[in-house]
Design a protein around this motif. Structure first.
Motif, PDB file in Angstrom:
ATOM      1  N   PRO A 134      -0.603 -12.113   4.263  1.00 52.33           N
ATOM      2  CA  PRO A 134      -0.296 -12.262   2.830  1.00 52.33           C
ATOM      3  C   PRO A 134      -1.562 -12.106   1.996  1.00 52.33           C
ATOM      4  O   PRO A 134      -2.638 -12.572   2.374  1.00 52.33           O
ATOM      5  CB  PRO A 134       0.277 -13.678   2.734  1.00 52.33           C
ATOM      6  N   ILE A 135      -1.425 -11.448   0.854  1.00 55.79           N
ATOM      7  CA  ILE A 135      -2.560 -11.200  -0.037  1.00 55.79           C
ATOM      8  C   ILE A 135      -2.170 -11.632  -1.438  1.00 55.79           C
ATOM      9  O   ILE A 135      -1.073 -11.317  -1.913  1.00 55.79           O
ATOM     10  CB  ILE A 135      -2.963  -9.713  -0.039  1.00 55.79           C
ATOM     11  N   SER A 136      -3.070 -12.340  -2.090  1.00 55.62           N
ATOM     12  CA  SER A 136      -2.887 -12.707  -3.498  1.00 55.62           C
ATOM     13  C   SER A 136      -3.587 -11.669  -4.358  1.00 55.62           C
ATOM     14  O   SER A 136      -4.789 -11.435  -4.205  1.00 55.62           O
ATOM     15  CB  SER A 136      -3.469 -14.098  -3.763  1.00 55.62           C
ATOM     16  N   LEU A 137      -2.823 -11.066  -5.263  1.00 58.71           N
ATOM     17  CA  LEU A 137      -3.378 -10.026  -6.121  1.00 58.71           C
ATOM     18  C   LEU A 137      -4.151 -10.646  -7.279  1.00 58.71           C
ATOM     19  O   LEU A 137      -3.751 -11.678  -7.822  1.00 58.71           O
ATOM     20  CB  LEU A 137      -2.264  -9.143  -6.674  1.00 58.71           C
ATOM     21  N   PRO A 138      -5.249 -10.042  -7.688  1.00 60.59           N
ATOM     22  CA  PRO A 138      -5.952 -10.513  -8.882  1.00 60.59           C
ATOM     23  C   PRO A 138      -5.130 -10.240 -10.133  1.00 60.59           C
ATOM     24  O   PRO A 138      -4.243  -9.371 -10.128  1.00 60.59           O
ATOM     25  CB  PRO A 138      -7.258  -9.708  -8.867  1.00 60.59           C
ATOM     26  N   PRO A 139      -5.396 -10.946 -11.219  1.00 57.61           N
ATOM     27  CA  PRO A 139      -4.579 -10.768 -12.440  1.00 57.61           C
ATOM     28  C   PRO A 139      -4.739  -9.402 -13.078  1.00 57.61           C
ATOM     29  O   PRO A 139      -3.964  -9.059 -13.979  1.00 57.61           O
ATOM     30  CB  PRO A 139      -5.087 -11.887 -13.364  1.00 57.61           C
ATOM     31  N   THR A 140      -5.713  -8.607 -12.663  1.00 59.57           N
ATOM     32  CA  THR A 140      -5.899  -7.274 -13.259  1.00 59.57           C
ATOM     33  C   THR A 140      -4.872  -6.265 -12.766  1.00 59.57           C
ATOM     34  O   THR A 140      -4.764  -5.176 -13.346  1.00 59.57           O
ATOM     35  CB  THR A 140      -7.306  -6.752 -12.935  1.00 59.57           C
ATOM     36  N   VAL A 141      -4.120  -6.588 -11.716  1.00 61.56           N
ATOM     37  CA  VAL A 141      -3.125  -5.659 -11.177  1.00 61.56           C
ATOM     38  C   VAL A 141      -1.804  -5.900 -11.899  1.00 61.56           C
ATOM     39  O   VAL A 141      -1.222  -6.983 -11.785  1.00 61.56           O
ATOM     40  CB  VAL A 141      -2.946  -5.845  -9.660  1.00 61.56           C
ATOM     41  N   PRO A 142      -1.281  -4.935 -12.646  1.00 55.06           N
ATOM     42  CA  PRO A 142      -0.017  -5.151 -13.362  1.00 55.06           C
ATOM     43  C   PRO A 142       1.152  -5.339 -12.397  1.00 55.06           C
ATOM     44  O   PRO A 142       1.128  -4.875 -11.252  1.00 55.06           O
ATOM     45  CB  PRO A 142       0.149  -3.862 -14.184  1.00 55.06           C
ATOM     46  N   ALA A 143       2.166  -6.039 -12.874  1.00 51.35           N
ATOM     47  CA  ALA A 143       3.339  -6.283 -12.038  1.00 51.35           C
ATOM     48  C   ALA A 143       4.113  -5.008 -11.761  1.00 51.35           C
ATOM     49  O   ALA A 143       4.818  -4.904 -10.755  1.00 51.35           O
ATOM     50  CB  ALA A 143       4.251  -7.315 -12.711  1.00 51.35           C
ATOM     51  N   SER A 144       3.983  -4.006 -12.621  1.00 49.55           N
ATOM     52  CA  SER A 144       4.711  -2.747 -12.436  1.00 49.55           C
ATOM     53  C   SER A 144       3.915  -1.715 -11.657  1.00 49.55           C
ATOM     54  O   SER A 144       4.388  -0.590 -11.471  1.00 49.55           O
ATOM     55  CB  SER A 144       5.078  -2.157 -13.806  1.00 49.55           C
ATOM     56  N   ALA A 145       2.726  -2.057 -11.193  1.00 55.05           N
ATOM     57  CA  ALA A 145       1.865  -1.085 -10.510  1.00 55.05           C
ATOM     58  C   ALA A 145       2.408  -0.776  -9.122  1.00 55.05           C
ATOM     59  O   ALA A 145       3.007  -1.622  -8.450  1.00 55.05           O
ATOM     60  CB  ALA A 145       0.444  -1.615 -10.407  1.00 55.05           C
ATOM     61  N   VAL A 146       2.194   0.447  -8.689  1.00 56.01           N
ATOM     62  CA  VAL A 146       2.534   0.878  -7.333  1.00 56.01           C
ATOM     63  C   VAL A 146       1.299   0.667  -6.456  1.00 56.01           C
ATOM     64  O   VAL A 146       0.216   1.169  -6.770  1.00 56.01           O
ATOM     65  CB  VAL A 146       2.973   2.350  -7.307  1.00 56.01           C
ATOM     66  N   LEU A 147       1.469  -0.059  -5.372  1.00 53.03           N
ATOM     67  CA  LEU A 147       0.355  -0.402  -4.499  1.00 53.03           C
ATOM     68  C   LEU A 147       0.202   0.634  -3.394  1.00 53.03           C
ATOM     69  O   LEU A 147       1.187   1.191  -2.908  1.00 53.03           O
ATOM     70  CB  LEU A 147       0.567  -1.789  -3.885  1.00 53.03           C
ATOM     71  N   HIS A 148      -1.026   0.867  -2.992  1.00 48.31           N
ATOM     72  CA  HIS A 148      -1.338   1.797  -1.911  1.00 48.31           C
ATOM     73  C   HIS A 148      -2.051   1.040  -0.787  1.00 48.31           C
ATOM     74  O   HIS A 148      -2.628  -0.030  -1.014  1.00 48.31           O
ATOM     75  CB  HIS A 148      -2.204   2.952  -2.412  1.00 48.31           C
ATOM     76  N   LEU A 149      -2.012   1.604   0.396  1.00 51.29           N
ATOM     77  CA  LEU A 149      -2.659   0.962   1.530  1.00 51.29           C
ATOM     78  C   LEU A 149      -4.155   0.824   1.270  1.00 51.29           C
ATOM     79  O   LEU A 149      -4.804   1.787   0.834  1.00 51.29           O
ATOM     80  CB  LEU A 149      -2.410   1.761   2.809  1.00 51.29           C
ATOM     81  N   PRO A 150      -4.731  -0.338   1.540  1.00 52.53           N
ATOM     82  CA  PRO A 150      -6.128  -0.584   1.168  1.00 52.53           C
ATOM     83  C   PRO A 150      -7.111  -0.112   2.237  1.00 52.53           C
ATOM     84  O   PRO A 150      -6.729   0.357   3.321  1.00 52.53           O
ATOM     85  CB  PRO A 150      -6.168  -2.113   1.035  1.00 52.53           C
ATOM     86  N   THR A 151      -8.379  -0.244   1.908  1.00 51.36           N
ATOM     87  CA  THR A 151      -9.477  -0.070   2.855  1.00 51.36           C
ATOM     88  C   THR A 151      -9.997  -1.451   3.216  1.00 51.36           C
ATOM     89  O   THR A 151     -10.302  -2.253   2.324  1.00 51.36           O
ATOM     90  CB  THR A 151     -10.606   0.778   2.247  1.00 51.36           C
ATOM     91  N   LEU A 152     -10.092  -1.748   4.502  1.00 51.84           N
ATOM     92  CA  LEU A 152     -10.518  -3.064   4.962  1.00 51.84           C
ATOM     93  C   LEU A 152     -11.980  -3.020   5.382  1.00 51.84           C
ATOM     94  O   LEU A 152     -12.410  -2.111   6.088  1.00 51.84           O
ATOM     95  CB  LEU A 152      -9.651  -3.528   6.140  1.00 51.84           C
TER      96      LEU A 152
ATOM     97  N   ALA B 197      -6.075  -0.106  -3.773  1.00 48.27           N
ATOM     98  CA  ALA B 197      -5.826   0.876  -4.838  1.00 48.27           C
ATOM     99  C   ALA B 197      -4.404   0.699  -5.355  1.00 48.27           C
ATOM    100  O   ALA B 197      -3.480   0.382  -4.600  1.00 48.27           O
ATOM    101  CB  ALA B 197      -6.034   2.291  -4.311  1.00 48.27           C
ATOM    102  N   TYR B 198      -4.236   0.910  -6.650  1.00 46.12           N
ATOM    103  CA  TYR B 198      -2.913   0.811  -7.261  1.00 46.12           C
ATOM    104  C   TYR B 198      -2.822   1.816  -8.399  1.00 46.12           C
ATOM    105  O   TYR B 198      -3.826   2.200  -9.009  1.00 46.12           O
ATOM    106  CB  TYR B 198      -2.636  -0.613  -7.770  1.00 46.12           C
ATOM    107  N   THR B 199      -1.602   2.236  -8.685  1.00 45.06           N
ATOM    108  CA  THR B 199      -1.326   3.208  -9.749  1.00 45.06           C
ATOM    109  C   THR B 199      -0.414   2.559 -10.776  1.00 45.06           C
ATOM    110  O   THR B 199       0.587   1.924 -10.410  1.00 45.06           O
ATOM    111  CB  THR B 199      -0.659   4.468  -9.167  1.00 45.06           C
ATOM    112  N   HIS B 200      -0.732   2.738 -12.051  1.00 50.02           N
ATOM    113  CA  HIS B 200       0.086   2.126 -13.103  1.00 50.02           C
ATOM    114  C   HIS B 200       0.114   3.055 -14.310  1.00 50.02           C
ATOM    115  O   HIS B 200      -0.792   3.883 -14.508  1.00 50.02           O
ATOM    116  CB  HIS B 200      -0.463   0.751 -13.493  1.00 50.02           C
ATOM    117  N   PRO B 201       1.163   2.936 -15.132  1.00 52.82           N
ATOM    118  CA  PRO B 201       1.270   3.814 -16.313  1.00 52.82           C
ATOM    119  C   PRO B 201       0.396   3.315 -17.453  1.00 52.82           C
ATOM    120  O   PRO B 201       0.245   2.110 -17.672  1.00 52.82           O
ATOM    121  CB  PRO B 201       2.755   3.740 -16.667  1.00 52.82           C
ATOM    122  N   VAL B 202      -0.171   4.248 -18.189  1.00 56.46           N
ATOM    123  CA  VAL B 202      -0.969   3.942 -19.376  1.00 56.46           C
ATOM    124  C   VAL B 202      -0.595   4.936 -20.470  1.00 56.46           C
ATOM    125  O   VAL B 202      -0.082   6.025 -20.180  1.00 56.46           O
ATOM    126  CB  VAL B 202      -2.483   4.035 -19.075  1.00 56.46           C
TER     127      VAL B 202
END
Length: 340
Positions: free
Chosen positions: A247-265, A277-282
């Motif tokens: 389980p991972i807790s996301l920081p508040p900078t990641v929007p709830a509507s963002a699409v998440l991508h597999l991370p680098t560990l 990495a995450y993708t979000h609309p702007v």
């Protein structure tokens, strides 16, 4: 979860990155809780395998001919190489060698090729820079004349806009090689040797057979990362690989509507860190019609000063807040001490 982002009219896609911690996990095969120390150890075993295999792959292809082939962007048949590094290396037939007695799946090999391919692509710029410096070696490496500066910049691709400090640093590196060996290096590969491979896992090169990430349905600030990790440093078979749910807790900078991508560990200080990495609309950037402006200036005593203003409907400009400053006196003082 879907990796496609639905955009409304007037919106564009932006990809950003946030850092998170992997504090614990659950081994899905045994149901046991994986502590932070054990999780870092198992991720480290996998990262060591990837780094060892990537190092062997780099040792066989870290040369001028192979780097030029990869940088050309086309294969022997003239087809365009894929943008993903691991796919480009497979198109070229550059395979990774698995250590004897160790069993890994194809997704581990993908991470190896992705990491090695990114390193080889980054070498091209340094190779061209070093070649330009060596081909126009000055009479006095410590002080170039004006004509020597013109020649070295003309010999480097994009050298006209390159900072002088970059060329000076590469010149000092070659001069140190000359002092030690009595001759100049042939190229950057003799000057630097085989690049070091960091201990990390590029999960973006994998698919659901190696790692998955899903956002929680009840709490959008929580995600679950599942990945296969070895149970020993030298896995002998597929039974030595088990799924671990983290389980991972996301920081508040990641929007709830963002699409998440597999991370680098990465492993830092005995803790597994994830570059997520995450993708979000702007809103799309407009050429005109802006109402808010940001101004940034630099100086000697205060390195950066910034402030924002808003344009009102009546044409009046109003400052928003007191602005901000960044002072680098401490950093500059340390730099002067090191220089002395």
């Amino acid at each position: 979860m879907s990796r496609k982002l639905a955009l409304a009219s007037g919106e564009a896609v932006r990809t950003a990155c946030a850092r998170a911690l992997l504090r614990t996990g659950v081994d899905e095969a045994s149901g046991e809780v994986v502590s932070r120390a054990m999780l870092a150890e198992r991720v480290g075993w996998c990262a060591d395998l990837v780094a060892r295999m990537a190092g062997s792959l780099l040792a066989g292809h870290c040369n001028a001919a192979d780097v030029d082939v990869l940088a050309s962007g086309v294969d022997a048949g003239g087809r365009r190489l894929p943008s993903n590094a691991w796919m480009a290396l497979r198109r070229l037939g550059w395979t990774a060698t698995v250590p004897e007695g160790v069993r890994v799946n194809d997704r581990i090999v993908r991470m190896v090729q992705e990491q090695a391919g990114r390193v080889l692509r980054s070498v091209k710029w340094r190779a061209d820079l070093t070649a330009g410096v060596l081909s126009t070696w000055p009479a006095d490496p410590r002080r170039r004349t004006g004509q020597e500066w013109e020649r070295v910049r003309a010999a480097i691709p994009g050298g006209q806009g390159l900072p002088s400090s970059v060329i000076k640093g590469r010149t000092r590196q070659a001069a140190a090689f000359l002092t030690t060996n009595g001759r100049l290096p042939v190229d950057v590969f003799e000057l630097e040797g085989v690049p070091r491979v960091p201990r990390m896992l590029l999960l973006a090169a994998c698919d659901r057979q190696q790692a998955t990430i899903e956002r929680s349905d009840t709490d959008p600030d929580r995600v679950l990362l599942r990945l296969q990790l070895p149970t020993r440093a030298d896995p002998r078979g597929y039974r030595d690989w088990t799924w671990v749910a983290c389980p991972i807790s996301l920081p508040p900078t990641v929007p709830a509507s963002a699409v998440l991508h597999l991370p680098t560990l990465r492993i830092t200080g005995g803790t597994v860190r994830a570059d997520l990495a995450y993708t979000h609309p702007v809103p799309k950037a407009k050429r005109a019609g802006h109402e808010v402006a940001l101004g940034v200036d630099w100086g000697l005593n205060t390195l950066l000063s910034a402030g924002t203003v808003r344009l009102g409907p009546e044409g009046r400009i109003t400052a928003m807040g007191a602005g901000g400053q960044f002072r680098a006196a401490g950093v500059l003082a340390k730099q002067h001490r090191l220089r002395r």
